[in-house]
Motif scaffolding. Structure first.
Motif, PDB file in Angstrom:
ATOM      1  N   LYS A   1      32.223  41.102  45.956  1.00  0.00           N
ATOM      2  CA  LYS A   1      32.209  42.357  46.676  1.00  0.00           C
ATOM      3  C   LYS A   1      33.637  42.695  47.061  1.00  0.00           C
ATOM      4  CE  LYS A   1      29.944  44.850  50.364  1.00  0.00           C
ATOM      5  NZ  LYS A   1      30.345  44.938  51.779  1.00  0.00           N
ATOM      6  N   GLY A   2      34.421  41.881  47.487  1.00  0.00           N
ATOM      7  CA  GLY A   2      36.048  42.281  47.845  1.00  0.00           C
ATOM      8  C   GLY A   2      36.455  42.579  46.716  1.00  0.00           C
ATOM      9  N   VAL A   3      36.370  41.944  45.596  1.00  0.00           N
ATOM     10  CA  VAL A   3      37.285  42.295  44.501  1.00  0.00           C
ATOM     11  C   VAL A   3      36.862  43.545  44.039  1.00  0.00           C
ATOM     12  CG1 VAL A   3      37.893  41.651  42.069  1.00  0.00           C
ATOM     13  CG2 VAL A   3      37.755  39.884  43.852  1.00  0.00           C
ATOM     14  N   GLU A   4      35.350  43.833  43.832  1.00  0.00           N
ATOM     15  CA  GLU A   4      35.021  45.101  43.263  1.00  0.00           C
ATOM     16  C   GLU A   4      35.362  46.462  44.206  1.00  0.00           C
ATOM     17  OE1 GLU A   4      30.497  43.874  41.400  1.00  0.00           O
ATOM     18  OE2 GLU A   4      30.591  44.499  43.438  1.00  0.00           O
ATOM     19  N   THR A   5      35.575  46.056  45.640  1.00  0.00           N
ATOM     20  CA  THR A   5      36.122  46.999  46.502  1.00  0.00           C
ATOM     21  C   THR A   5      37.469  47.262  46.102  1.00  0.00           C
ATOM     22  OG1 THR A   5      34.243  46.495  48.133  1.00  0.00           O
ATOM     23  CG2 THR A   5      36.344  47.691  49.066  1.00  0.00           C
ATOM     24  N   ALA A   6      38.146  46.505  46.029  1.00  0.00           N
ATOM     25  CA  ALA A   6      39.635  46.796  45.893  1.00  0.00           C
ATOM     26  C   ALA A   6      39.896  47.204  44.335  1.00  0.00           C
ATOM     27  CB  ALA A   6      40.567  45.264  45.825  1.00  0.00           C
ATOM     28  N   CYS A   7      39.078  47.205  43.446  1.00  0.00           N
ATOM     29  CA  CYS A   7      38.887  47.796  42.256  1.00  0.00           C
ATOM     30  C   CYS A   7      38.245  49.026  41.948  1.00  0.00           C
ATOM     31  CB  CYS A   7      38.647  46.760  41.044  1.00  0.00           C
ATOM     32  SG  CYS A   7      39.618  45.290  40.913  1.00  0.00           S
ATOM     33  N   TYR A   8      37.768  49.349  42.931  1.00  0.00           N
ATOM     34  CA  TYR A   8      36.815  50.747  42.786  1.00  0.00           C
ATOM     35  C   TYR A   8      37.632  51.882  42.245  1.00  0.00           C
ATOM     36  CZ  TYR A   8      33.997  54.554  44.301  1.00  0.00           C
ATOM     37  OH  TYR A   8      33.251  55.810  44.513  1.00  0.00           O
ATOM     38  N   LYS A   9      37.232  52.566  41.217  1.00  0.00           N
ATOM     39  CA  LYS A   9      37.797  53.699  40.458  1.00  0.00           C
ATOM     40  C   LYS A   9      39.187  53.426  40.072  1.00  0.00           C
ATOM     41  CE  LYS A   9      35.515  57.480  42.541  1.00  0.00           C
ATOM     42  NZ  LYS A   9      35.574  58.696  43.194  1.00  0.00           N
ATOM     43  N   ARG A  10      39.231  51.830  39.589  1.00  0.00           N
ATOM     44  CA  ARG A  10      40.368  51.402  38.867  1.00  0.00           C
ATOM     45  C   ARG A  10      39.931  51.019  37.631  1.00  0.00           C
ATOM     46  NH1 ARG A  10      44.305  53.689  39.688  1.00  0.00           N
ATOM     47  NH2 ARG A  10      45.576  51.679  38.833  1.00  0.00           N
ATOM     48  N   PRO A  11      40.843  50.977  36.522  1.00  0.00           N
ATOM     49  CA  PRO A  11      40.704  50.532  35.134  1.00  0.00           C
ATOM     50  C   PRO A  11      40.394  48.850  34.991  1.00  0.00           C
ATOM     51  CG  PRO A  11      42.908  50.795  35.120  1.00  0.00           C
ATOM     52  CD  PRO A  11      42.293  51.326  36.554  1.00  0.00           C
ATOM     53  N   VAL A  12      39.795  48.489  35.787  1.00  0.00           N
ATOM     54  CA  VAL A  12      39.320  47.120  35.781  1.00  0.00           C
ATOM     55  C   VAL A  12      37.618  46.750  35.529  1.00  0.00           C
ATOM     56  CG1 VAL A  12      39.089  44.898  37.044  1.00  0.00           C
ATOM     57  CG2 VAL A  12      41.000  46.734  37.657  1.00  0.00           C
ATOM     58  N   SER A  13      37.459  46.254  34.461  1.00  0.00           N
ATOM     59  CA  SER A  13      35.953  46.342  34.129  1.00  0.00           C
ATOM     60  C   SER A  13      35.146  45.269  35.007  1.00  0.00           C
ATOM     61  CB  SER A  13      35.867  45.787  32.336  1.00  0.00           C
ATOM     62  OG  SER A  13      36.089  44.535  32.285  1.00  0.00           O
ATOM     63  N   PRO A  14      34.005  45.327  34.762  1.00  0.00           N
ATOM     64  CA  PRO A  14      32.967  44.267  35.475  1.00  0.00           C
ATOM     65  C   PRO A  14      33.225  42.975  35.044  1.00  0.00           C
ATOM     66  CG  PRO A  14      31.652  46.387  35.175  1.00  0.00           C
ATOM     67  CD  PRO A  14      33.081  46.639  34.377  1.00  0.00           C
ATOM     68  N   ASP A  15      33.636  42.981  33.534  1.00  0.00           N
ATOM     69  CA  ASP A  15      33.781  41.618  32.786  1.00  0.00           C
ATOM     70  C   ASP A  15      35.125  41.054  33.387  1.00  0.00           C
ATOM     71  OD1 ASP A  15      31.350  41.770  31.440  1.00  0.00           O
ATOM     72  OD2 ASP A  15      32.608  42.584  29.537  1.00  0.00           O
ATOM     73  N   GLN A  16      36.046  41.749  33.655  1.00  0.00           N
ATOM     74  CA  GLN A  16      37.215  41.392  34.209  1.00  0.00           C
ATOM     75  C   GLN A  16      37.329  40.788  35.758  1.00  0.00           C
ATOM     76  OE1 GLN A  16      39.346  45.152  33.233  1.00  0.00           O
ATOM     77  NE2 GLN A  16      41.255  43.542  32.835  1.00  0.00           N
ATOM     78  N   ILE A  17      36.325  41.713  36.509  1.00  0.00           N
ATOM     79  CA  ILE A  17      36.022  41.028  37.905  1.00  0.00           C
ATOM     80  C   ILE A  17      35.331  39.952  37.822  1.00  0.00           C
ATOM     81  CG2 ILE A  17      34.575  41.688  39.581  1.00  0.00           C
ATOM     82  CD1 ILE A  17      35.545  44.541  39.233  1.00  0.00           C
ATOM     83  N   GLU A  18      34.294  39.686  36.665  1.00  0.00           N
ATOM     84  CA  GLU A  18      33.531  38.254  36.796  1.00  0.00           C
ATOM     85  C   GLU A  18      34.655  37.354  36.299  1.00  0.00           C
ATOM     86  OE1 GLU A  18      30.941  35.643  37.006  1.00  0.00           O
ATOM     87  OE2 GLU A  18      30.570  37.502  37.689  1.00  0.00           O
ATOM     88  N   ALA A  19      35.525  37.526  35.476  1.00  0.00           N
ATOM     89  CA  ALA A  19      36.585  36.593  35.197  1.00  0.00           C
ATOM     90  C   ALA A  19      37.411  36.015  36.271  1.00  0.00           C
ATOM     91  CB  ALA A  19      37.252  37.101  33.890  1.00  0.00           C
ATOM     92  N   ILE A  20      37.865  37.181  36.996  1.00  0.00           N
ATOM     93  CA  ILE A  20      38.681  36.867  38.256  1.00  0.00           C
ATOM     94  C   ILE A  20      37.839  35.945  39.012  1.00  0.00           C
ATOM     95  CG2 ILE A  20      39.650  38.030  40.221  1.00  0.00           C
ATOM     96  CD1 ILE A  20      40.229  40.404  38.409  1.00  0.00           C
ATOM     97  N   VAL A  21      36.687  36.475  39.513  1.00  0.00           N
ATOM     98  CA  VAL A  21      36.057  35.607  40.580  1.00  0.00           C
ATOM     99  C   VAL A  21      35.839  33.962  40.117  1.00  0.00           C
ATOM    100  CG1 VAL A  21      33.932  35.431  41.835  1.00  0.00           C
ATOM    101  CG2 VAL A  21      35.205  37.661  41.733  1.00  0.00           C
TER     102      VAL A  21
END
Length: 151
Positions: A67-87
């Motif tokens: 949730k924290g990473v998704e909030t930081a990346c909101y409306k940014r060119p970061v894909s859900p797959d990238q967020i999953e990889a980061i976490v």
């Protein structure tokens, strides 16, 4: 393992197979009464605790990090797959470096470091909450090194 029928402790395993991830189904036979029964064995994990700034200890919750990473990346060119990889990367580092307790500071620093490389705007958004920015100057102090490195 005690027989559920006669309470004798001598049994033999007839069959073992994986039931679910981290679970084994065993078919057993009691050597005293001859009856058969099934047992399930699961790995007992000791839950990882996060030590908060105030000293409180709370269970590690991966969804909070997502949730924290998704909030930081909101409306940014970061894909859900990238967020999953980061976490996943950060979670792996946590489990690699800590057995029972991890300081929240470690998690925050890891997220900050990864976001800094992935998306600088997302990094500043995350840092503003994580480091509790209270004035516009706090943003300037955080952004200045990034601006100097691009010159």
């Amino acid at each position: 393992m005690m027989c559920p029928f006669c309470r004798d402790g001598e049994t033999k395993v007839i069959d073992s197979r994986l039931s679910q991830p981290f679970s084994v189904r065993r078919r057993r036979e009691c050597l005293a009464c001859g009856k058969r029964y099934t047992t399930y064995e699961k790995i007992e994990e000791s839950p990882l605790k996060v030590i908060k700034k105030d000293g409180a200890r709370v269970p590690f919750d991966r969804t909070k990090m997502v949730k924290g990473v998704e909030t930081a990346c909101y409306k940014r060119p970061v894909s859900p797959d990238q967020i999953e990889a980061i976490v996943s990367q950060i979670e792996a580092e946590i489990y690699e470096n800590f057995d029972r307790e991890v300081p929240s500071r470690f998690i925050g620093e890891q997220v900050s470091a990864v976001l800094k490389d992935v998306d600088q705007v997302a990094f500043v958004r995350f840092a503003s909450v994580y480091r509790n920015f209270t004035a516009a100057n706090d943003f300037v102090v955080e952004i200045e090194p990034m601006l100097r490195s691009h010159d």
